[in-house]
Design a protein around this motif. Sequence first.
Motif, PDB file in Angstrom:
ATOM      1  N   MET A  28      -5.207  13.096   4.722  1.00 38.87           N
ATOM      2  CA  MET A  28      -4.752  12.486   3.418  1.00 38.87           C
ATOM      3  C   MET A  28      -3.834  11.283   4.047  1.00 38.87           C
ATOM      4  O   MET A  28      -4.014  10.052   2.739  1.00 38.87           O
ATOM      5  CB  MET A  28      -4.050  13.720   3.109  1.00 38.87           C
ATOM      6  CG  MET A  28      -3.964  13.044   2.024  1.00 38.87           C
ATOM      7  SD  MET A  28      -5.150  13.346   0.393  1.00 38.87           S
ATOM      8  CE  MET A  28      -3.803  12.934  -1.030  1.00 38.87           C
ATOM      9  N   THR A  29      -3.756  10.792   4.701  1.00 36.61           N
ATOM     10  CA  THR A  29      -2.516   9.913   4.691  1.00 36.61           C
ATOM     11  C   THR A  29      -3.636   8.417   5.453  1.00 36.61           C
ATOM     12  O   THR A  29      -3.733   7.522   4.710  1.00 36.61           O
ATOM     13  CB  THR A  29      -1.888  10.011   6.536  1.00 36.61           C
ATOM     14  OG1 THR A  29      -1.196  10.956   5.838  1.00 36.61           O
ATOM     15  CG2 THR A  29      -1.010   8.755   6.417  1.00 36.61           C
ATOM     16  N   LEU A  30      -4.780   9.493   6.295  1.00 34.79           N
ATOM     17  CA  LEU A  30      -5.999   7.772   6.146  1.00 34.79           C
ATOM     18  C   LEU A  30      -6.124   7.579   5.311  1.00 34.79           C
ATOM     19  O   LEU A  30      -6.715   5.904   5.507  1.00 34.79           O
ATOM     20  CB  LEU A  30      -7.119   8.321   7.222  1.00 34.79           C
ATOM     21  CG  LEU A  30      -5.920   8.512   9.552  1.00 34.79           C
ATOM     22  CD1 LEU A  30      -7.799   9.066   9.650  1.00 34.79           C
ATOM     23  CD2 LEU A  30      -6.333   7.261   9.503  1.00 34.79           C
TER      24      LEU A  30
ATOM     25  N   VAL B  16       1.201   3.818  -2.739  1.00 33.08           N
ATOM     26  CA  VAL B  16       1.084   5.224  -2.409  1.00 33.08           C
ATOM     27  C   VAL B  16       1.603   6.604  -3.178  1.00 33.08           C
ATOM     28  O   VAL B  16       1.532   7.451  -3.972  1.00 33.08           O
ATOM     29  CB  VAL B  16       0.189   6.350  -1.020  1.00 33.08           C
ATOM     30  CG1 VAL B  16       0.312   7.474  -0.822  1.00 33.08           C
ATOM     31  CG2 VAL B  16      -0.273   5.055  -0.447  1.00 33.08           C
TER      32      VAL B  16
ATOM     33  N   THR C 168      -5.412   7.809   2.184  1.00 33.42           N
ATOM     34  CA  THR C 168      -5.116   7.018   1.035  1.00 33.42           C
ATOM     35  C   THR C 168      -4.823   5.487   1.571  1.00 33.42           C
ATOM     36  O   THR C 168      -4.759   4.780   1.179  1.00 33.42           O
ATOM     37  CB  THR C 168      -3.387   7.883   1.137  1.00 33.42           C
ATOM     38  OG1 THR C 168      -3.096   8.032   2.308  1.00 33.42           O
ATOM     39  CG2 THR C 168      -4.371   9.012  -0.287  1.00 33.42           C
ATOM     40  N   PHE C 169      -4.781   5.499   2.966  1.00 33.24           N
ATOM     41  CA  PHE C 169      -4.306   4.144   3.302  1.00 33.24           C
ATOM     42  C   PHE C 169      -5.570   3.032   3.198  1.00 33.24           C
ATOM     43  O   PHE C 169      -5.149   2.390   3.310  1.00 33.24           O
ATOM     44  CB  PHE C 169      -3.955   4.543   5.277  1.00 33.24           C
ATOM     45  CG  PHE C 169      -3.646   2.886   5.976  1.00 33.24           C
ATOM     46  CD1 PHE C 169      -2.629   2.204   5.115  1.00 33.24           C
ATOM     47  CD2 PHE C 169      -4.518   2.703   6.566  1.00 33.24           C
ATOM     48  CE1 PHE C 169      -1.929   0.815   6.092  1.00 33.24           C
ATOM     49  CE2 PHE C 169      -4.639   1.064   7.073  1.00 33.24           C
ATOM     50  CZ  PHE C 169      -3.251   0.766   6.668  1.00 33.24           C
TER      51      PHE C 169
ATOM     52  N   ALA D   8       0.828  -0.779  -0.233  1.00 33.89           N
ATOM     53  CA  ALA D   8       0.451  -0.032  -0.095  1.00 33.89           C
ATOM     54  C   ALA D   8       1.026   1.939   0.284  1.00 33.89           C
ATOM     55  O   ALA D   8       0.434   2.147  -1.253  1.00 33.89           O
ATOM     56  CB  ALA D   8      -1.013   0.061   1.208  1.00 33.89           C
ATOM     57  N   ILE D   9       2.184   1.264   0.698  1.00 40.23           N
ATOM     58  CA  ILE D   9       2.414   2.362   0.377  1.00 40.23           C
ATOM     59  C   ILE D   9       3.695   2.602  -0.583  1.00 40.23           C
ATOM     60  O   ILE D   9       3.634   3.670  -1.118  1.00 40.23           O
ATOM     61  CB  ILE D   9       4.066   1.965   2.238  1.00 40.23           C
ATOM     62  CG1 ILE D   9       3.892   2.290   2.956  1.00 40.23           C
ATOM     63  CG2 ILE D   9       4.881   3.065   1.944  1.00 40.23           C
ATOM     64  CD1 ILE D   9       4.741   1.839   4.109  1.00 40.23           C
TER      65      ILE D   9
END
Lengths: 251, 180
Positions: free
Chosen positions: A97-99, A48, A101-102, A44-45
């Motif tokens: 945004m982090t949450l 992204v 996209t994760f 996932a990282i």
Amino acid sequence: MAAEHADSGFNIFPMDQFVIRPLFGNHGMTWYTPTNQALWMGIAIVAVVLLLVIGTRGRALVPSRTQSIAEVFYGFTYKMIEDINGKAGLKYFPVIMTLFTFVVFANILGLLPYSFTVTSQAAVTVFLALAVFLSVTIIGLVKNGPGFLKVFWISSAPLPLRPILAIIEVISYFVRPVSHSIRLMGNMMAGHAVIMVFAGFAGALGIFAVFPVVAIMAVYGLEVIVAFIQAYVFAILTVIYMNDALHPGGH
Amino acid sequence: MASEQLMAGAGQIGEHAEGMPQLDFANYPNQWFWLVVTLLVLYVVISRIALPRIASVLAERQGAIARDIEQAETLKRQAVEAEEAYKKALADARAEAGRIVAEAKADIQKELDIATEAAEAEIAAKSNESELRIAEIRKGALDSIEAVARDTAGEIVKAIMPVAADQKAIDAAVTAKLKG
């Protein structure tokens, strides 16, 4: 137990896909053992980074396809926060945004065959929901002090109703992390389990396997939509909860 | 108790899952560890690289669009100004042409007036002269008629009655007759 399943003619193990296994070897796990889940979080990282970093490296005035998608992600999240929280919420834009996209990438990558759905794990969604809950509560208390309690005191309601509503509000406030996490996990788990059940039928039906295969295709299509919608729901609920911390009493 | 759960979790490996594997609390610390690592990496990538870059691209694009629109407006304004200047020049040219035409007309009129006047004066002079001459001729004719009448009357009287041929009486009678 496994023999029992084999006797019945169906090889249906819909929950196997949710088992966390060490990536290497077959022995016990410690807290740092790399697992299939850790692998898919890493993927996932990578996804992204591919979209938001590699995809935008052209910094083109007229964007390429991947840059357009990255910009859509950016604009979508930015507008969501701005619409609900106003300018004050944009301070937390990177966190949201982090949450978002994760969760999006965990959901989508989980739809690949043989993949592992990170967001189908209660540990993950409960952690995220609790993190949101605690952050909102702490930020709300630090920013507003006792004024944060206005969240439970609905000033737009008639005065006699307010104590009753306050009780309801308190309950619903503390139920938030539960619903927030179970909603995402349940959605991710259910569709995937259904697909595996149909897949088990398909193995046993010979020529008639065409029916469960068609059903799998239909459910899969639904799951693609659900993957996006649930990520969106998770993110927008986070932003809405955040609004309580930023503007308590602003119901 | 924790170790028992850990054992149970480990025991499932390789077997088929029963119930909900998600509720195997033994591997929660492991999941949380990797989740925290993932979220931290994502946060750093997103907040340090991705968002500033996309924000700068969007701002740049916004600026470029605003600049282009401004430029288009300037050009439009210039076009409008040029059109107005052209219209003004056209109107000026028209007015100038009208003025020149009017001037020329006035000049011609003046010359025409002078020529007409001269012609009229000449005509008047000529007609006066003619009238004088006609009057003269008329007078001459009248005088001749009297003389002829007298002579004729005298001759007639002389021929018919020579005794009564008194020229003076005849003349008086003729004059009286002519006047009568």
